[in-house]
Design a protein around this motif. Structure first.
Motif, mmCIF file in Angstrom:
data_model
loop_
_atom_site.group_PDB
_atom_site.id
_atom_site.type_symbol
_atom_site.label_atom_id
_atom_site.label_comp_id
_atom_site.label_asym_id
_atom_site.label_seq_id
_atom_site.Cartn_x
_atom_site.Cartn_y
_atom_site.Cartn_z
ATOM 1 N N GLU A 172 16.513 -25.610 -24.476
ATOM 2 C CA GLU A 172 17.324 -26.496 -25.326
ATOM 3 C C GLU A 172 18.810 -26.190 -25.137
ATOM 4 O O GLU A 172 19.640 -27.096 -25.041
ATOM 5 C CB GLU A 172 16.925 -26.330 -26.783
ATOM 6 C CG GLU A 172 17.621 -27.306 -27.720
ATOM 7 C CD GLU A 172 17.066 -27.241 -29.126
ATOM 8 O OE1 GLU A 172 17.286 -28.205 -29.887
ATOM 9 O OE2 GLU A 172 16.412 -26.233 -29.476
ATOM 10 N N ARG A 173 19.146 -24.906 -25.060
ATOM 11 C CA ARG A 173 20.542 -24.531 -24.842
ATOM 12 C C ARG A 173 21.026 -24.940 -23.458
ATOM 13 O O ARG A 173 22.180 -25.351 -23.292
ATOM 14 C CB ARG A 173 20.703 -23.020 -25.034
ATOM 15 C CG ARG A 173 20.554 -22.561 -26.476
ATOM 16 C CD ARG A 173 20.671 -21.063 -26.592
ATOM 17 N NE ARG A 173 21.941 -20.593 -26.040
ATOM 18 C CZ ARG A 173 22.228 -19.292 -25.872
ATOM 19 N NH1 ARG A 173 21.325 -18.380 -26.197
ATOM 20 N NH2 ARG A 173 23.375 -18.936 -25.380
ATOM 21 N N SER A 218 21.720 -28.647 -23.598
ATOM 22 C CA SER A 218 22.925 -28.901 -24.385
ATOM 23 C C SER A 218 24.196 -28.524 -23.632
ATOM 24 O O SER A 218 25.265 -29.072 -23.908
ATOM 25 C CB SER A 218 22.860 -28.123 -25.704
ATOM 26 O OG SER A 218 21.758 -28.537 -26.489
ATOM 27 N N SER A 219 24.090 -27.613 -22.685
ATOM 28 C CA SER A 219 25.277 -27.176 -21.933
ATOM 29 C C SER A 219 25.836 -28.275 -21.036
ATOM 30 O O SER A 219 26.993 -28.224 -20.626
ATOM 31 C CB SER A 219 24.933 -25.959 -21.073
ATOM 32 O OG SER A 219 24.140 -26.339 -19.941
ATOM 33 N N GLY A 220 25.016 -29.268 -20.700
ATOM 34 C CA GLY A 220 25.433 -30.325 -19.794
ATOM 35 C C GLY A 220 25.259 -29.981 -18.326
ATOM 36 O O GLY A 220 25.512 -30.820 -17.458
ATOM 37 N N CYS A 242 24.594 -23.321 -16.624
ATOM 38 C CA CYS A 242 24.244 -23.522 -18.034
ATOM 39 C C CYS A 242 24.690 -22.388 -18.949
ATOM 40 O O CYS A 242 24.291 -22.338 -20.120
ATOM 41 C CB CYS A 242 22.737 -23.732 -18.163
ATOM 42 S SG CYS A 242 22.118 -25.152 -17.229
#
Length: 472
Positions: free
Chosen positions: A167-168, A171-173, A198
């Protein structure tokens, strides 16, 4: 524990290994679902299903990137996500070691794996250990009696993420991105994006290392320049453990890796003894200082010939290997090493494949030239990094070189005979001979013709220049 496994499998060549991987996942006590990413239908048995990847108009090497969307689509359905190529075997003990590591590592740290191969004679090879790639001696950390360290080659053809880590990463793109290359090629990048894009750092557990070793089933790199054997890796790991025990990170001499794709123009820290360099050393030489050595193979050969050899390895991990080969070693950064050697005098100074990487080549040479006796010899080797060659390659489409020459961005200086000569002259040396190393196939070419071919060969990427100089 529910696990989703995605395995990249192009064509049919590795199907026997793929079957072995699926069998392994089927035997686990976890609840495992396996998805095989392929460009064509293939039988995978009841333990897996095939996801056909549409590669029309795309580079076939982009196939592994298809696993990312699958992971994202099932983020809330699984506890653990595993990606691997179809010839890399992850076992249940590996997964359990990973889960245990998650309980002691910090939020930005991800436990990674290290590939090994086993020859028919039982000997072990570690293929990620080659070229400039090495253990970062300043990355060693102790987490509740567990020692971890970073290896600068993040590729191991696989990775594992928990749901939270995935998930992280999303979210980092930097995770759900188009297929791309960077530090590595397309295939390797698909397996390293969590670390390189990431915000995570890959660390390897070395206490014990066995828990984080995964088998590269084809065993194809044994006997090649890719990899080192059991004794050399164990020596490095023991040094890392000692660093952890000491409680403070040591300082390397200077960097050995460029920032270019595939780490081009970096120092090969695991070279075999360099016969052409050994032959260039004057016969009267009794004492030699090697600045910036790697594993110490050339230096060890000189010790066997009866020379007193003092080496300044690029970092303490390589120092342990050189010392084990009988080489006298001085550790520390440039200033520390120079202070330790105060009052010494050497007949020859060896500086191989590092001046193109250090921030200021003249400063490095100026630090050690005073240790050379008057009339002594300096032998310097650097890879050829010509502006003209670079411009030609960029025009041909090699965009990875377009920023070459900007040291802060690429970690590499342009060089030529004139540029290197200037570095050496500013350090108080007089250049007496310059040659471009020729390929072994040119060995029987008449010397006069070789001299004619030198300038032409120097324009080729990968060529190296050897300078011989004396102290003024």
């Amino acid at each position: 524990m529910k696990i989703l496994v995605a395995i990249a499998s192009w064509g049919t060549k590795n199907d026997p290994y793929l079957a072995r991987l699926i069998q392994e996942y089927d035997s686990m006590s976890f609840d495992v679902d396996v998805v095989v990413l392929s460009n064509l239908p293939k039988p995978v048995g009841p333990g897996a299903k095939v996801f056909l990847v549409d590669l029309k108009g795309k580079d076939p090497c982009s196939l592994p990137f298809a696993h990312k969307k699958i992971f994202a689509d099932h983020l809330n359905d699984y506890d653990l996500f595993i990606y691997s190529e179809d010839d890399t075997l992850i076992t249940e003990s590996n997964i359990r070691a990973y889960l245990k590591a998650c309980t002691v590592l910090e939020g930005n740290e991800i436990a990674g794996f290290f590939r090994f191969e086993r020859g028919t004679d039982g000997l072990i090879n570690y293929p990620e250990v080659h070229g400039p790639y090495h253990w970062d001696c300043q990355s060693v950390r102790l987490r509740k009696d567990n020692v971890f360290a970073s290896f600068t080659n993040e590729h191991s053809a696989c990775y594992v993420l928990t749901r939270d880590q995935l998930e992280r990463a999303i979210s980092s793109g930097g995770f759900l991105v188009e297929a791309h290359g960077g530090k590595y090629d397309l295939i390797c990048t698909a397996a390293t994006d969590p670390y390189t894009q990431c915000g995570f750092e890959k660390v390897i557990g070395i206490s014990p290392l066995e828990d984080f070793l995964v088998h590269h089933l084809p065993n194809i790199y044994i006997g090649t320049t890719f990899g080192v054997g059991e004794s050399e890796l164990r020596s490095q790991v023991q040094c890392l453990a000692q660093i952890a025990q000491n409680g403070h990170p040591p300082t390397p001499l200077f960097p050995v890796e460029s920032k270019l794709m595939h780490r081009r123009f970096s120092k090969d820290c695991y070279e075999k003894p360099q016969r052409e360099i050994i032959d260039a050393i004057p016969h009267a030489t009794k004492t030699l200082l090697s600045v910036g050595c790697g594993s110490g193979a050339t230096e060890a050969s000189l010790v066997e010939q009866g020379l007193r050899v003092v080496a300044l390895p690029v970092d303490p991990v390589f120092a342990s290997g050189a010392r084990a080969k009988g080489v006298e070693v001085v550790e520390g950064d440039v200033a520390t090493a120079r202070t330790t050697l105060e009052g010494e005098q050497f007949d020859c100074l060896l500086v191989l494949d590092v001046l193109q990487i250090v921030a200021d080549p003249t400063v490095v040479m100026s630090a050690f030239v005073p240790l050379l006796r008057v009339g002594g010899t300096v032998i310097v080797r650097v890879p050829v990094v010509h502006r003209l060659t670079t411009a030609y390659r960029v025009l041909r489409g090699d965009q990875g070189l377009k920023e070459l020459g900007i040291y802060e961005t690429t970690g590499i200086h342009f060089n030529s005979r004139r540029i290197v000569r200037r570095w050496l002259e500013k350090a108080g040396l007089r250049v007496v001979r310059v040659e471009t190393e020729m390929p072994s196939s040119f060995a029987k070419v008449p010397r006069a013709l070789r001299r004619t071919l030198h300038p032409i060969w120097a324009l080729k990427m990968g060529a190296r220049m050897v300078f011989a100089a004396t102290k003024r």
